[in-house]
Design an enzyme around this catalytic site. Structure first.
Site, PDB file in Angstrom:
ATOM      1  N   LYS A   9       0.836  -1.291   0.025  1.00 15.76           N
ATOM      2  CA  LYS A   9      -0.095  -0.099   0.014  1.00 15.76           C
ATOM      3  C   LYS A   9       0.974   1.231  -0.013  1.00 15.76           C
ATOM      4  O   LYS A   9       1.939   1.147   0.279  1.00 15.76           O
ATOM      5  CB  LYS A   9      -1.011  -0.153   1.321  1.00 15.76           C
ATOM      6  CG  LYS A   9      -1.877  -1.220   1.209  1.00 15.76           C
ATOM      7  CD  LYS A   9      -3.043  -1.111   2.354  1.00 15.76           C
ATOM      8  CE  LYS A   9      -3.974  -2.350   2.373  1.00 15.76           C
ATOM      9  NZ  LYS A   9      -4.914  -1.996   3.518  1.00 15.76           N
ATOM     10  N   TYR A  49     -12.341  -2.221  -3.564  1.00 21.35           N
ATOM     11  CA  TYR A  49     -12.646  -2.048  -2.174  1.00 21.35           C
ATOM     12  C   TYR A  49     -14.275  -2.126  -2.034  1.00 21.35           C
ATOM     13  O   TYR A  49     -15.004  -1.730  -1.167  1.00 21.35           O
ATOM     14  CB  TYR A  49     -12.259  -1.138  -1.103  1.00 21.35           C
ATOM     15  CG  TYR A  49     -10.547  -1.715  -0.714  1.00 21.35           C
ATOM     16  CD1 TYR A  49     -10.535  -2.685  -0.019  1.00 21.35           C
ATOM     17  CD2 TYR A  49      -9.569  -0.721  -1.039  1.00 21.35           C
ATOM     18  CE1 TYR A  49      -9.486  -3.021   0.511  1.00 21.35           C
ATOM     19  CE2 TYR A  49      -8.127  -1.354  -0.403  1.00 21.35           C
ATOM     20  CZ  TYR A  49      -8.335  -2.509   0.217  1.00 21.35           C
ATOM     21  OH  TYR A  49      -7.131  -2.771   0.910  1.00 21.35           O
ATOM     22  N   PHE A  57     -15.149   4.071   6.769  1.00 25.08           N
ATOM     23  CA  PHE A  57     -13.829   4.682   6.360  1.00 25.08           C
ATOM     24  C   PHE A  57     -13.725   4.515   4.959  1.00 25.08           C
ATOM     25  O   PHE A  57     -12.628   4.724   4.459  1.00 25.08           O
ATOM     26  CB  PHE A  57     -12.868   3.912   7.314  1.00 25.08           C
ATOM     27  CG  PHE A  57     -12.874   2.347   7.083  1.00 25.08           C
ATOM     28  CD1 PHE A  57     -12.623   1.686   5.992  1.00 25.08           C
ATOM     29  CD2 PHE A  57     -13.677   1.624   8.218  1.00 25.08           C
ATOM     30  CE1 PHE A  57     -12.677   0.175   5.926  1.00 25.08           C
ATOM     31  CE2 PHE A  57     -13.777   0.375   8.051  1.00 25.08           C
ATOM     32  CZ  PHE A  57     -13.432  -0.522   6.832  1.00 25.08           C
ATOM     33  N   ARG A  85      -1.921 -14.103   4.923  1.00 29.54           N
ATOM     34  CA  ARG A  85      -2.496 -13.384   6.054  1.00 29.54           C
ATOM     35  C   ARG A  85      -1.792 -13.473   7.176  1.00 29.54           C
ATOM     36  O   ARG A  85      -1.765 -12.512   8.072  1.00 29.54           O
ATOM     37  CB  ARG A  85      -4.024 -13.715   6.180  1.00 29.54           C
ATOM     38  CG  ARG A  85      -4.592 -13.110   4.810  1.00 29.54           C
ATOM     39  CD  ARG A  85      -6.302 -13.450   4.921  1.00 29.54           C
ATOM     40  NE  ARG A  85      -6.813 -12.687   5.964  1.00 29.54           N
ATOM     41  CZ  ARG A  85      -7.277 -11.444   5.343  1.00 29.54           C
ATOM     42  NH1 ARG A  85      -7.097 -10.800   4.509  1.00 29.54           N
ATOM     43  NH2 ARG A  85      -7.879 -10.727   6.542  1.00 29.54           N
ATOM     44  N   THR A  91      -5.168  -6.630  10.973  1.00 28.98           N
ATOM     45  CA  THR A  91      -5.470  -5.401  10.348  1.00 28.98           C
ATOM     46  C   THR A  91      -4.815  -4.229  11.159  1.00 28.98           C
ATOM     47  O   THR A  91      -4.175  -3.259  10.540  1.00 28.98           O
ATOM     48  CB  THR A  91      -6.965  -5.417  10.040  1.00 28.98           C
ATOM     49  OG1 THR A  91      -7.413  -6.241   9.583  1.00 28.98           O
ATOM     50  CG2 THR A  91      -7.440  -4.166   9.512  1.00 28.98           C
ATOM     51  N   ARG A 102       2.754  -6.202   9.409  1.00 27.02           N
ATOM     52  CA  ARG A 102       2.002  -4.808  10.055  1.00 27.02           C
ATOM     53  C   ARG A 102       2.457  -4.618  11.454  1.00 27.02           C
ATOM     54  O   ARG A 102       2.639  -3.338  11.775  1.00 27.02           O
ATOM     55  CB  ARG A 102       0.571  -5.166  10.296  1.00 27.02           C
ATOM     56  CG  ARG A 102      -0.140  -5.171   8.724  1.00 27.02           C
ATOM     57  CD  ARG A 102      -1.517  -5.516   8.397  1.00 27.02           C
ATOM     58  NE  ARG A 102      -2.294  -5.235   7.209  1.00 27.02           N
ATOM     59  CZ  ARG A 102      -3.420  -5.816   7.037  1.00 27.02           C
ATOM     60  NH1 ARG A 102      -3.978  -6.836   7.749  1.00 27.02           N
ATOM     61  NH2 ARG A 102      -3.882  -5.467   5.875  1.00 27.02           N
ATOM     62  N   ASN A 112      -2.000   0.477   6.658  1.00 24.70           N
ATOM     63  CA  ASN A 112      -1.546  -0.681   7.322  1.00 24.70           C
ATOM     64  C   ASN A 112      -0.634  -1.530   6.184  1.00 24.70           C
ATOM     65  O   ASN A 112      -0.391  -2.695   6.252  1.00 24.70           O
ATOM     66  CB  ASN A 112      -2.458  -1.521   8.021  1.00 24.70           C
ATOM     67  CG  ASN A 112      -3.670  -2.013   6.839  1.00 24.70           C
ATOM     68  OD1 ASN A 112      -3.526  -1.646   5.776  1.00 24.70           O
ATOM     69  ND2 ASN A 112      -4.644  -2.690   7.438  1.00 24.70           N
ATOM     70  N   HIS A 115      -2.335  -5.410   1.636  1.00 22.54           N
ATOM     71  CA  HIS A 115      -3.530  -6.036   1.441  1.00 22.54           C
ATOM     72  C   HIS A 115      -3.455  -7.429   1.119  1.00 22.54           C
ATOM     73  O   HIS A 115      -2.463  -7.657   0.282  1.00 22.54           O
ATOM     74  CB  HIS A 115      -4.319  -5.271   0.422  1.00 22.54           C
ATOM     75  CG  HIS A 115      -5.391  -6.011  -0.299  1.00 22.54           C
ATOM     76  ND1 HIS A 115      -6.807  -6.111   0.536  1.00 22.54           N
ATOM     77  CD2 HIS A 115      -5.534  -7.019  -1.042  1.00 22.54           C
ATOM     78  CE1 HIS A 115      -7.197  -7.170  -0.033  1.00 22.54           C
ATOM     79  NE2 HIS A 115      -6.875  -7.778  -1.083  1.00 22.54           N
ATOM     80  N   GLU A 126      -9.795 -10.581  -7.528  1.00 20.47           N
ATOM     81  CA  GLU A 126      -9.025  -9.694  -7.258  1.00 20.47           C
ATOM     82  C   GLU A 126      -7.620  -9.801  -8.233  1.00 20.47           C
ATOM     83  O   GLU A 126      -7.153  -8.755  -8.565  1.00 20.47           O
ATOM     84  CB  GLU A 126      -8.228  -9.687  -5.721  1.00 20.47           C
ATOM     85  CG  GLU A 126      -9.318  -9.198  -4.881  1.00 20.47           C
ATOM     86  CD  GLU A 126      -8.917  -9.267  -3.316  1.00 20.47           C
ATOM     87  OE1 GLU A 126      -9.847  -8.702  -2.562  1.00 20.47           O
ATOM     88  OE2 GLU A 126      -7.861  -9.509  -3.091  1.00 20.47           O
TER      89      GLU A 126
HETATM   90  P1  GTP Z   1      -7.145  -5.863   3.532  1.00 17.67           P
HETATM   91  O1  GTP Z   1      -6.238  -7.060   3.279  1.00 17.67           O
HETATM   92  O2  GTP Z   1      -6.648  -4.730   3.206  1.00 17.67           O
HETATM   93  O3  GTP Z   1      -8.635  -6.237   2.911  1.00 17.67           O
HETATM   94  O4  GTP Z   1      -7.211  -5.916   5.128  1.00 17.67           O
HETATM   95  P2  GTP Z   1      -7.931  -6.741   6.151  1.00 17.67           P
HETATM   96  O5  GTP Z   1      -8.821  -7.986   5.470  1.00 17.67           O
HETATM   97  O6  GTP Z   1      -6.983  -7.120   7.140  1.00 17.67           O
HETATM   98  O7  GTP Z   1      -9.101  -5.874   6.867  1.00 17.67           O
HETATM   99  P3  GTP Z   1     -10.557  -5.150   6.120  1.00 17.67           P
HETATM  100  O8  GTP Z   1     -10.761  -6.001   4.872  1.00 17.67           O
HETATM  101  O9  GTP Z   1     -11.364  -5.574   7.363  1.00 17.67           O
HETATM  102  O10 GTP Z   1     -10.336  -3.825   5.741  1.00 17.67           O
HETATM  103  C1  GTP Z   1      -9.768  -3.371   4.615  1.00 17.67           C
HETATM  104  C2  GTP Z   1      -8.885  -2.316   4.885  1.00 17.67           C
HETATM  105  O11 GTP Z   1      -9.607  -1.239   5.155  1.00 17.67           O
HETATM  106  C3  GTP Z   1      -7.876  -2.285   5.848  1.00 17.67           C
HETATM  107  O12 GTP Z   1      -6.605  -3.211   5.412  1.00 17.67           O
HETATM  108  C4  GTP Z   1      -7.561  -0.925   6.204  1.00 17.67           C
HETATM  109  O13 GTP Z   1      -6.730  -0.279   5.263  1.00 17.67           O
HETATM  110  C5  GTP Z   1      -8.937  -0.354   5.831  1.00 17.67           C
HETATM  111  N1  GTP Z   1      -9.609  -0.311   7.356  1.00 17.67           N
HETATM  112  C6  GTP Z   1     -10.171  -1.177   8.107  1.00 17.67           C
HETATM  113  N2  GTP Z   1     -10.684  -0.892   9.058  1.00 17.67           N
HETATM  114  C7  GTP Z   1     -10.562   0.745   9.107  1.00 17.67           C
HETATM  115  C8  GTP Z   1     -10.779   1.682   9.891  1.00 17.67           C
HETATM  116  O14 GTP Z   1     -11.440   1.415  11.266  1.00 17.67           O
HETATM  117  N3  GTP Z   1     -10.366   2.856   9.750  1.00 17.67           N
HETATM  118  C9  GTP Z   1      -9.591   3.183   8.697  1.00 17.67           C
HETATM  119  N4  GTP Z   1      -9.636   4.371   8.399  1.00 17.67           N
HETATM  120  N5  GTP Z   1      -9.558   2.266   7.586  1.00 17.67           N
HETATM  121  C10 GTP Z   1      -9.844   0.707   8.161  1.00 17.67           C
HETATM  122 MG    MG Z   2      -9.772  -7.481   3.658  1.00 18.84          MG
END
Ligand code: GTP
Ligand code: MG
Length: 138
Positions: A9, A49, A57, A85, A91, A102, A112, A115, A126
């Protein structure tokens, strides 16, 4: 053999961390079988997304993903989706296990660093969003 879509990212590309992050993948036995650096538009990030579009968010996430270039890549290996993962960590970096990407590099729950696809069906969608069959060199 399984494949997963990974994105390094903007917070990580900006800090010149792509090599360090790729070393984590390779040390874990994941092979980078496709990789390119691109600069997403907010609209392209929004499509990627889309599952999060009702989340508060979402707008911030799309702007962030379009703020700097990203490196999109396909990682291959036994159980690549789960393994990736695991290497990524939780996350929220505050909850991420020591040694994960992370834990070491992420700046916040939003910024973070990486992805990773979360299931075989999402991985297929994807990967196809960013790569053509010709670009996937096993
Ligand atoms: P990805 O691999 O990026 O999909 O991450 P993830 O699967 O661990 O998390 P998730 O799919 O729940 O959320 C997708 C992305 O949204 C996260 O990786 C973050 O970049 C963002 N995100 C998630 N929760 C928050 C939040 O509370 N605030 C903000 N600003 N961003 C968030
Ligand atoms: Mg995710």
């Amino acid at each position: 053999i399984e494949r997963t879509l990974s994105i390094i990212k903007p917070d990580a590309t900006k800090r010149n961390l792509t090599g360090k992050i790729n070393a984590k993948f390779e040390d874990a036995g994941l092979r980078i079988v496709a990789q390119k650096r691109i600069h997403l538009t907010p609209a392209q990030a929004g499509v990627f997304y889309e599952v999060h579009k009702e989340r508060p968010f979402y707008g911030e996430l799309c702007e962030f993903m379009a703020s700097e270039p990203v490196v999109v890549q396909v990682l291959e290996g036994e159980g690549a989706i789960a393994k990736n993962r695991e290497v990524m960590g939780a996350t929220n970096p505050a909850d991420a296990a020591p040694g994960t990407i992370r834990a070491e590099f992420a700046e916040s729950v939003g910024e973070n660093s990486v992805h990773g696809s979360d299931a075989p069906e999402t991985a297929a969608v994807e990967i196809a969003y960013f790569f053509s069959g010709l670009e996937l060199v096993g």
